[in-house]
Design a protein around this motif. Structure first.
Motif: not given
Length: 402
Positions: A54, A58, A110-111, A114
């Protein structure tokens, strides 16, 4: 030194220091993602590497927004925003581990992933405003900041392991939030070259379909895609394989530390090597080193085999990825920069996400050896294409001289 290279050198230093922080954040999840997954999921360990995946998903999701956003608000503002997202991600992951929530932990990673899409733009920002001679070195200097990341990340994992005992691993993500705020402060010293200072890109250039149809662009993307993809494939599964072979968490963290150091330490010379021998030659050497990593992993499962394979994997990634990046900067036009870079990173990290997602499932269903056979097959394809391209290119140059 050309006058505009003075600013390029200054920016390369700032971005290298920021890279040390950003790279540390990813190495924390690389070291701990599978282990936290096992801790939170228990018997559902086949999903243990999902959090690492993830994070990479991201990054893939963030590539186009990061490039497009910086085309509007400028590099510095975009970079600082990305670092703030990383801090938020660290806090979310910390809270998730304390609350024993694997889904929330995946949101946090995920953040973090990102935010890493913004970090990936550092290498392109370093190339902006630099002369043709200094540009490959500017890219490699920025990635050299990952050498510090290779120390900071795993050592953070070890130092914070028992900070919130008996809950394991939570302290590393609280540290991630702090490291990201340090990156925000460092990035405040970045100054964009005049051509990019307004945050707007030049209009014009080829349509995206025509850019992606350019053989030079295709080859550059292929090299970067495979270099990063197979590195992710092996690296994601390696800590789990080491634990399955009877080694402990510190052994796995130490192996990842040397892997990350090998990824970035050559960056001090990679740019100079590219300037001397050409990006294609250095990229080919990187692919050969990746083949050697897979071969070493297949040779045995002693601790030394894991360490040597991970070091070769890091060296191969460095030469392959920096070589591919340099090839891309040579193939794109200035007015196409934002779109080409966004497309490149979206494709590359889409592949990285795919290999990361498949790595855990492949390890738990088939084992360590099949992962490395897949690696060998994937690397062979661009190596053959690159060899043909280089041979044909040399032949054409010889014909022109004749």
């Amino acid at each position: 030194m050309q006058p505009h290279d003075r600013l390029a050198r200054r920016n390369a230093l700032v971005l290298a220091l920021a890279q040390a922080m950003g790279g540390a954040l990813t190495s924390i999840t690389i070291s701990l993602g599978g282990l936290v997954g096992v801790s939170l999921l228990g018997s559902s360990s086949y999903l243990a590497t999902l959090a690492v995946s993830t994070m990479i998903v991201g990054t893939a999701c963030g590539t186009i927004p990061a490039a497009m956003l910086m085309g509007r608000i400028g590099r510095r503002a975009g970079f600082m925003l990305g670092a703030l997202i990383a801090s938020i991600g660290g806090l979310v992951a910390f809270g998730a581990i304390m609350a024993d929530s694997f889904p929330l932990y995946c949101v946090g990673t995920f953040c973090g992933g990102f935010s890493f899409a913004f970090v990936q733009q550092y290498r392109f920002a370093a190339a902006e405003g630099a002369s043709d001679t200094f540009r490959p070195r500017a890219i490699s200097y920025v990635l050299a900041g990952g050498l510090l990341a290779g120390i900071i990340g795993p050592q953070t994992v070890i130092a914070t392991r028992d900070m919130f005992a008996p809950t394991a691993f939570a302290g590393a993500y609280l540290a991630q939030a702090v490291l990201a705020l340090v990156a925000v402060a460092i990035l405040s010293f970045y100054r964009a070259p005049d051509a990019a200072a307004s945050g707007t890109a030049k209009a014009g250039g080829r349509p995206m379909r025509q850019i992606l149809a350019d053989p030079k662009v295709q080859l550059a993307i292929m090299v970067a895609l495979v270099s990063y993809g197979v590195m992710s494939l092996m690296m994601t599964a390696a800590p789990l394989a080491m634990l399955a072979c009877g080694f402990d968490t510190d052994d796995a963290a130490f192996g990842i530390q040397w892997h990350v150091i090998a990824m970035f330490a050559p960056s001090f010379i990679t740019g100079s090597l590219i300037s001397r021998f050409g990006a294609e030659v250095i990229a080919a050497i990187g692919l050969v080193l990746l083949l050697a990593a897979g071969g070493t992993a297949l040779a045995g499962i002693e601790l030394g085999h894991f360490y040597v394979a991970l070091i070769l994997l890091g060296l191969g990634w460095n030469f392959g990825f920096i070589g591919g990046t340099a090839m891309l900067t040579q193939a794109q036009r200035p007015e196409e920069r934002a779109r080409t870079q966004a497309a490149n990173d979206f494709i590359v990290f889409g592949m990285v996400a795919l290999t990361s997602l498949s790595s855990g499932a492949l390890f738990h269903t088939a084992g360590w050896a099949p992962i490395n056979w897949v690696l060998l097959g994937l690397v062979a394809c661009p190596l053959v294409v690159l060899g043909i391209w280089t041979f044909v290119g040399q032949g054409r140059r010889t014909d022109k001289l004749a």
